[in-house]
Design a protein around this motif. Structure first.
Motif: not given
Length: 394
Positions: A317-324
């Protein structure tokens, strides 16, 4: 909010979550509860409470009023459940869970009082003389006696929006006196909320000004009305580290909820006794331009969703930033920055209030030993959807 902590302190839960989804055992928009971790956390909190002579009512709304977990907690010697609204009281009562504390944060509607009294809760919190009178009438019809707890407040107390109510100190003596005249009920305790909160500056759980109000109310009831209180209930942020604070201020009861899951704000900032015991699982639906979209349904406005692990497995897996999240919109999808393969698993960890979502809940055991087993699938309100769905361990 809890993704990195969970990856580090409970990686087997992350692995199991990926596997469950990839094998089609759970759907997107499912919370996964690690029963092993919850029980470990619950035992630690109970042990500390026993050391300080504090009794505990466990809270279930954070993990979806789940009856299986609730009954497992009862086996540990907890004094019952705290039901924050009448529907939770009814659901837990129907599941055979002992009701410890009802009526707080939500008062029991008049036409539901008798049914809940028949489930024999230990104590009911009231905000008014009128509600106490209704309980008195119902208790008299049933031929039983019911203990009451008064929610007390002062003008400078901390109260959350949509949770206002209770007896102001300036009228407490008068109103308590009126309640004492009612048959088949008795004033047994006092409470407020929140009595403790995590303080970011000191990185500790600290008392709120509400505790001063509770202590003043105790003096009024005991000294002016000669009421011997059996409970001084001091809820919020109840966990191993806060038990001694409850005892320090004369509290008799605490009410762990997020503490059982290892997900109070305190646990996001520091490694405490409790470990993370819940993750949220979804799936990549589609990509558009430089954003990807995963199925939603579990958003809670104070969740502090920040990141997601996305891939075919925990290791890949890879880490992704979520939009607010926009609080004005329905969370049909959660948006992340970047693209990922459609159908990939997404695992998140954040602050939960599962009972206000449209999510499903999967309860699993054997995670700690690396041999996870799916116990059952439930609705966000504790209704069984599929039980005894076993799968091969990792």
């Amino acid at each position: 909010m809890f993704l990195d902590v969970t990856m580090r302190r409970n990686p087997n839960l992350m692995k199991a979550a990926f596997e469950l989804h990839q094998e089609g055992k759970i759907s997107p928009d499912t919370y996964v509860l690690d029963l092993d971790a919850i029980i470990i956390n619950a035992k630690k909190i109970k042990s500390e409470a026993d050391n300080y002579g504090v009794k505990l009512y466990f809270m279930t709304k954070q993990f979806g009023r789940n009856p299986y977990v609730a009954n497992e907690l009862m086996k540990l010697g907890y004094d019952g459940a705290v039901a924050v609204d009448f529907r939770e009281a009814e659901a837990l009562g129907e599941a055979g869970v002992k009701l410890g504390h009802v009526g707080h944060l939500v008062q029991i509607p008049s036409n539901r009082i008798e049914g809940i009294l028949m489930k024999r809760p230990e104590v009911i919190t009231v905000y008014s003389y009128e509600k106490a009178r209704d309980i008195s009438k119902a208790a008299r019809r049933l031929g039983i006696n019911q203990k009451l707890m008064l929610r007390v407040l002062d003008y400078n107390d901390i109260l959350y929006p949509a949770q206002y109510g209770g007896f102001y100190l300036e009228i407490l003596e008068q109103e308590a006196g009126r309640i004492m005249e009612l048959p088949n009920i008795g004033i047994h305790g006092i409470t407020s909320f929140p009595c403790f909160l995590y303080d970011e500056e000191s990185r500790q759980i600290k008392e709120t000004r509400n505790i001063n109000t509770v202590l003043k109310a105790k003096d009024i009831l005991e000294k002016k009305l000669s009421i011997k209180l059996g409970q001084v209930n001091l809820p919020s942020a109840t966990c191993v580290s806060s038990i001694k604070e409850i005892a320090k201020f004369g509290g008799t009861h605490g009410e762990p909820g997020h503490g059982l899951l290892g997900t109070t704000p305190f646990h996001a900032a520091k490694d405490e006794e409790e470990i993370p015991a819940v993750v949220y699982v979804s799936e990549v639906s589609h990509n558009l331009d430089n954003h990807g979209y995963i199925y939603g349904g579990g958003h809670y406005r104070r969740s502090h969703m920040k990141e997601a692990l996305i891939g075919s497995s925990f290791e890949a897996s890879n880490k992704f930033t979520l939009s607010e999240m926009d609080s004005q919109s329905i969370d049909y999808y959660l948006t992340f920055n970047g693209n990922s393969k459609i159908g990939s698993t997404a695992v998140l960890a954040f602050r939960t209030q599962i009972f206000v979502t449209r999510s499903e809940v999967a309860v699993i055991k054997g995670v700690k030993a690396g041999k996870p087993e799916l116990i059952g699938i439930y609705s966000s309100l504790g209704k069984s959807i599929r039980r005894d769905a076993k799968w091969a361990g990792l």
